[in-house]
Design a protein around this motif. Structure first.
Motif, PDB file in Angstrom:
ATOM      1  N   ASP A  26       4.239   4.061  -4.335  1.00 57.58           N
ATOM      2  CA  ASP A  26       4.231   3.668  -5.740  1.00 57.58           C
ATOM      3  C   ASP A  26       3.096   2.679  -6.021  1.00 57.58           C
ATOM      4  OD1 ASP A  26       5.673   4.071  -8.199  1.00 57.58           O
ATOM      5  OD2 ASP A  26       6.303   1.978  -8.078  1.00 57.58           O
ATOM      6  N   SER A  27       2.860   1.780  -5.065  1.00 57.56           N
ATOM      7  CA  SER A  27       1.809   0.771  -5.245  1.00 57.56           C
ATOM      8  C   SER A  27       0.426   1.410  -5.291  1.00 57.56           C
ATOM      9  CB  SER A  27       1.869  -0.254  -4.106  1.00 57.56           C
ATOM     10  OG  SER A  27       3.116  -0.907  -4.078  1.00 57.56           O
ATOM     11  N   ILE A  28       0.197   2.382  -4.431  1.00 53.45           N
ATOM     12  CA  ILE A  28      -1.096   3.072  -4.437  1.00 53.45           C
ATOM     13  C   ILE A  28      -1.222   3.960  -5.673  1.00 53.45           C
ATOM     14  CG2 ILE A  28      -2.446   4.869  -3.253  1.00 53.45           C
ATOM     15  CD1 ILE A  28      -1.762   3.548  -0.634  1.00 53.45           C
ATOM     16  N   SER A  29      -0.147   4.619  -6.042  1.00 52.15           N
ATOM     17  CA  SER A  29      -0.169   5.461  -7.249  1.00 52.15           C
ATOM     18  C   SER A  29      -0.506   4.636  -8.486  1.00 52.15           C
ATOM     19  CB  SER A  29       1.195   6.137  -7.425  1.00 52.15           C
ATOM     20  OG  SER A  29       1.217   6.936  -8.582  1.00 52.15           O
ATOM     21  N   ARG A  30       0.111   3.461  -8.607  1.00 50.97           N
ATOM     22  CA  ARG A  30      -0.161   2.569  -9.733  1.00 50.97           C
ATOM     23  C   ARG A  30      -1.620   2.117  -9.722  1.00 50.97           C
ATOM     24  NH1 ARG A  30       3.293  -0.743  -8.443  1.00 50.97           N
ATOM     25  NH2 ARG A  30       1.986  -2.219  -7.298  1.00 50.97           N
ATOM     26  N   SER A  31      -2.150   1.837  -8.532  1.00 47.57           N
ATOM     27  CA  SER A  31      -3.542   1.408  -8.415  1.00 47.57           C
ATOM     28  C   SER A  31      -4.499   2.532  -8.818  1.00 47.57           C
ATOM     29  CB  SER A  31      -3.836   0.975  -6.972  1.00 47.57           C
ATOM     30  OG  SER A  31      -2.968  -0.063  -6.569  1.00 47.57           O
ATOM     31  N   MET A  32      -4.104   3.763  -8.507  1.00 53.99           N
ATOM     32  CA  MET A  32      -4.941   4.907  -8.875  1.00 53.99           C
ATOM     33  C   MET A  32      -4.991   5.094 -10.392  1.00 53.99           C
ATOM     34  SD  MET A  32      -6.199   6.328  -6.065  1.00 53.99           S
ATOM     35  CE  MET A  32      -6.694   7.961  -6.615  1.00 53.99           C
ATOM     36  N   THR A  33      -3.854   4.963 -11.046  1.00 60.22           N
ATOM     37  CA  THR A  33      -3.780   5.282 -12.484  1.00 60.22           C
ATOM     38  C   THR A  33      -4.098   4.104 -13.393  1.00 60.22           C
ATOM     39  OG1 THR A  33      -1.394   4.836 -12.469  1.00 60.22           O
ATOM     40  CG2 THR A  33      -2.097   7.118 -12.119  1.00 60.22           C
ATOM     41  N   HIS A  34      -3.717   2.876 -12.952  1.00 58.55           N
ATOM     42  CA  HIS A  34      -3.854   1.731 -13.840  1.00 58.55           C
ATOM     43  C   HIS A  34      -4.625   0.559 -13.244  1.00 58.55           C
ATOM     44  CE1 HIS A  34      -0.729   3.966 -15.950  1.00 58.55           C
ATOM     45  NE2 HIS A  34      -0.953   3.200 -16.993  1.00 58.55           N
ATOM     46  N   GLY A  35      -5.027   0.699 -11.990  1.00 60.03           N
ATOM     47  CA  GLY A  35      -5.799  -0.370 -11.384  1.00 60.03           C
ATOM     48  C   GLY A  35      -4.929  -1.516 -10.896  1.00 60.03           C
ATOM     49  N   VAL A  36      -5.582  -2.521 -10.328  1.00 57.45           N
ATOM     50  CA  VAL A  36      -4.904  -3.690  -9.768  1.00 57.45           C
ATOM     51  C   VAL A  36      -5.348  -4.931 -10.527  1.00 57.45           C
ATOM     52  CG1 VAL A  36      -4.566  -5.103  -7.697  1.00 57.45           C
ATOM     53  CG2 VAL A  36      -4.826  -2.628  -7.475  1.00 57.45           C
ATOM     54  N   THR A  65       5.070 -10.805  -2.539  1.00 54.95           N
ATOM     55  CA  THR A  65       3.654 -10.999  -2.845  1.00 54.95           C
ATOM     56  C   THR A  65       3.503 -12.195  -3.777  1.00 54.95           C
ATOM     57  OG1 THR A  65       1.625  -9.868  -3.544  1.00 54.95           O
ATOM     58  CG2 THR A  65       3.623  -9.394  -4.815  1.00 54.95           C
ATOM     59  N   SER A  66       2.297 -12.448  -4.232  1.00 57.83           N
ATOM     60  CA  SER A  66       2.027 -13.607  -5.083  1.00 57.83           C
ATOM     61  C   SER A  66       2.607 -13.411  -6.483  1.00 57.83           C
ATOM     62  CB  SER A  66       0.519 -13.824  -5.196  1.00 57.83           C
ATOM     63  OG  SER A  66      -0.071 -12.753  -5.929  1.00 57.83           O
ATOM     64  N   SER A  67       2.707 -14.504  -7.221  1.00 60.16           N
ATOM     65  CA  SER A  67       3.216 -14.440  -8.594  1.00 60.16           C
ATOM     66  C   SER A  67       2.330 -13.567  -9.471  1.00 60.16           C
ATOM     67  CB  SER A  67       3.309 -15.856  -9.178  1.00 60.16           C
ATOM     68  OG  SER A  67       4.221 -16.639  -8.450  1.00 60.16           O
ATOM     69  N   ASN A  68       1.010 -13.652  -9.290  1.00 58.53           N
ATOM     70  CA  ASN A  68       0.094 -12.827 -10.081  1.00 58.53           C
ATOM     71  C   ASN A  68       0.320 -11.348  -9.820  1.00 58.53           C
ATOM     72  OD1 ASN A  68      -1.192 -15.031 -11.278  1.00 58.53           O
ATOM     73  ND2 ASN A  68      -2.715 -15.193  -9.640  1.00 58.53           N
ATOM     74  N   ASN A  69       0.455 -10.996  -8.556  1.00 55.16           N
ATOM     75  CA  ASN A  69       0.724  -9.596  -8.220  1.00 55.16           C
ATOM     76  C   ASN A  69       2.066  -9.139  -8.769  1.00 55.16           C
ATOM     77  OD1 ASN A  69      -1.622  -8.827  -6.769  1.00 55.16           O
ATOM     78  ND2 ASN A  69      -0.867  -9.820  -4.914  1.00 55.16           N
ATOM     79  N   LEU A  70       3.075 -10.004  -8.679  1.00 57.28           N
ATOM     80  CA  LEU A  70       4.408  -9.644  -9.174  1.00 57.28           C
ATOM     81  C   LEU A  70       4.378  -9.366 -10.674  1.00 57.28           C
ATOM     82  CD1 LEU A  70       6.737 -12.129  -7.244  1.00 57.28           C
ATOM     83  CD2 LEU A  70       6.520  -9.672  -6.893  1.00 57.28           C
ATOM     84  N   ASP A  89       1.863  -8.289 -12.382  1.00 54.31           N
ATOM     85  CA  ASP A  89       1.160  -7.015 -12.546  1.00 54.31           C
ATOM     86  C   ASP A  89       2.089  -5.837 -12.235  1.00 54.31           C
ATOM     87  OD1 ASP A  89      -1.268  -5.515 -13.015  1.00 54.31           O
ATOM     88  OD2 ASP A  89      -1.392  -5.193 -10.855  1.00 54.31           O
ATOM     89  N   ILE A  90       2.868  -5.973 -11.179  1.00 54.81           N
ATOM     90  CA  ILE A  90       3.774  -4.895 -10.762  1.00 54.81           C
ATOM     91  C   ILE A  90       4.918  -4.729 -11.755  1.00 54.81           C
ATOM     92  CG2 ILE A  90       5.437  -4.203  -8.974  1.00 54.81           C
ATOM     93  CD1 ILE A  90       3.505  -5.662  -6.963  1.00 54.81           C
TER      94      ILE A  90
END
Length: 450
Positions: A109-119, A272-277, A279-280
């Motif tokens: 899911d994390s890679i799929s999200r990165s593919m479609t919407h970036g990080v 993970t970090s608060s920033n990553n959370l 985003d997720i």
């Protein structure tokens, strides 16, 4: 016994005759044994049957904060489950999201999200010309399967007993912006059972990637899966180390209870970090209202706290430790001194990694299969199923009963010997041909007079 490489051609031929006779006996046994995956055995699964009694029809289904676990809501998981999993992962409960039963699904899911919407606001990977990924090898086949599925170019990085080749990792991520991540199983790695040492973890935390959206996929699948009470590997906590190094957002840390309770019905987590959370969560809120809180509560009630989980894992170790030791004893008894194979002796995890002579792994696996023992396919521990040396085989000792495992381990070593002798005889035959060619007198060509 003399090392095979030191034997003459005649000695090898004699050895081969005996090995083939022994192999035929195994074929006559008509075994059907599957050792291809690292699955818990029935006795291990029985340890968690109390989960079925942790919640009954008359149970209190409310959390301490008043959450009714039967209803909608609580996107990131109930607080009690966060505390339990954060203690297991050595992280702050505020930095964790609780998911469903599979950490592999979270990685996908994390890679799929990165593919479609970036990080975190960066360009979606699907819009880039090239996306690359670092893969410590040998490694986990299902990791490689995810990146291959998304068309990400995978780059082999050699594993060592202290972790990946960090000189290579540091150089590649610093020079190439297309490299967006690396797969890591940092503790009791799949398949070698290696654990990253302190220097490796610190070097990971201090990476200087060219890509702003580079992420370390830290799959701590075997964080508390020790085989021994005393000989336990220790791992520096990566999120804290990254924060100290000024790289707080660089890691996604995954874990689950898949080999703690029921593999198909556990709970998974991402730290993970608060920033990553943030985003997720911005994506998750469109994907789900929340994961199975009843199952989360059930796990909390079953274990009570991390101490209950640690005691539970001691029971697992008591079941599978003898299986690892049986395999190691059989390997040592049958192969020591022959110079045709090496294997790891891990302190935890689920696998033993075996290295054959170059060019022998596929044939060994095939010989085992023909005698009734199915192993993980040779090459599976490398991206694209391509082991450049054709030498690595993953051994999964946990699932078979002890008696079957003894037979399988002896068959495996027999197949290693059989294939190795054939390989050495083939090379000696080649040497004989070259020798004969060298000894042939040069042909004299007489040109006929016209």
């Amino acid at each position: 016994m003399k090392a095979y490489v030191e034997m003459t051609k005649e000695e090898l031929q004699k050895e081969l005759v005996g090995l083939k006779k022994e192999y035929e006996k195994y074929q006559a046994m008509e075994m059907t044994l599957d050792m291809s995956r690292g699955k818990p055995c029935k006795e291990q699964l029985d340890l968690s049957m109390g989960l079925m009694d942790a919640l009954t029809s008359g149970a209190d289904m409310y959390c301490d904060d008043g959450t009714d676990c039967r209803n909608y809501g609580v996107l990131g998981g109930i607080q009690e489950a966060k505390i339990l999993l954060s203690d297991m992962m050595e992280n702050n409960p505020d930095n964790i999201i609780i998911y469903g039963n599979s950490s592999l699904n979270v990685m996908y899911d994390s890679i799929s999200r990165s593919m479609t919407h970036g990080v975190m606001g960066n360009t979606p990977w699907s819009k880039l010309d090239k996306v690359k990924w670092l893969c410590p090898v040998p490694g986990y086949d299902r990791h490689f399967g995810i990146t291959e599925y998304f068309g990400i170019e995978m780059i082999n990085v050699p594993m060592t007993p202290t972790g990946p080749d960090m000189d290579m990792v540091e150089k590649l991520v610093k020079e190439d912006e297309a490299i967006k991540g690396i797969w890591c199983v940092p503790k009791y790695s799949n398949p070698q059972g290696y654990s990253y040492n302190d220097e490796t973890v610190r070097r990971f935390a201090r990476l200087q990637p060219a890509a702003k959206d580079f992420r370390i996929y830290w799959d701590n699948a075997y964080g508390i899966h020790h085989l021994y009470d005393r000989n336990q590997d220790y791992l520096i906590e990566i999120l804290a180390e990254c924060k100290r190094a000024g790289n707080p957002d660089m890691v996604y840390k995954f874990a689950s209870t898949s080999k703690i309770t029921f593999p198909g019905s556990g709970i998974a987590a991402l730290a993970t970090s608060s920033n990553n959370l943030d985003d997720i969560r911005s994506q998750m809120k469109h994907q789900t209202i929340g994961y199975d809180k009843v199952n989360q509560l059930r796990h909390v009630r079953f274990f009570g706290d991390i101490h209950g989980m640690v005691e539970h894992m001691r029971k697992h170790a008591d079941i599978i430790r003898p299986k690892f030791e049986i395999v190691e004893e059989v390997f040592a008894k049958n192969l020591d001194g022959l110079g045709i194979g090496t294997w790891t002796k891990p302190n935890g995890g689920y696998f033993i990694s075996f290295e054959t002579m170059d060019g022998c792994a596929k044939s060994v696996v095939d010989h085992c299969k023909k005698a009734g023992v199915k192993l993980t396919d040779a090459g599976a521990t490398f991206p694209y199923h391509k082991d450049p040396k054709d030498s690595n085989i993953r051994i999964a000792p946990t699932y078979p009963p002890v008696d079957d495992l003894k037979v399988a381990a002896n068959l495996f070593t027999l197949c290693v010997k059989l294939v190795s002798v054939e390989k050495l005889l083939s090379s000696k035959t080649g040497e004989d041909i070259k020798k004969l060619d060298a000894e042939k007198p040069e042909e004299v060509i007489v040109e006929k007079k016209k």
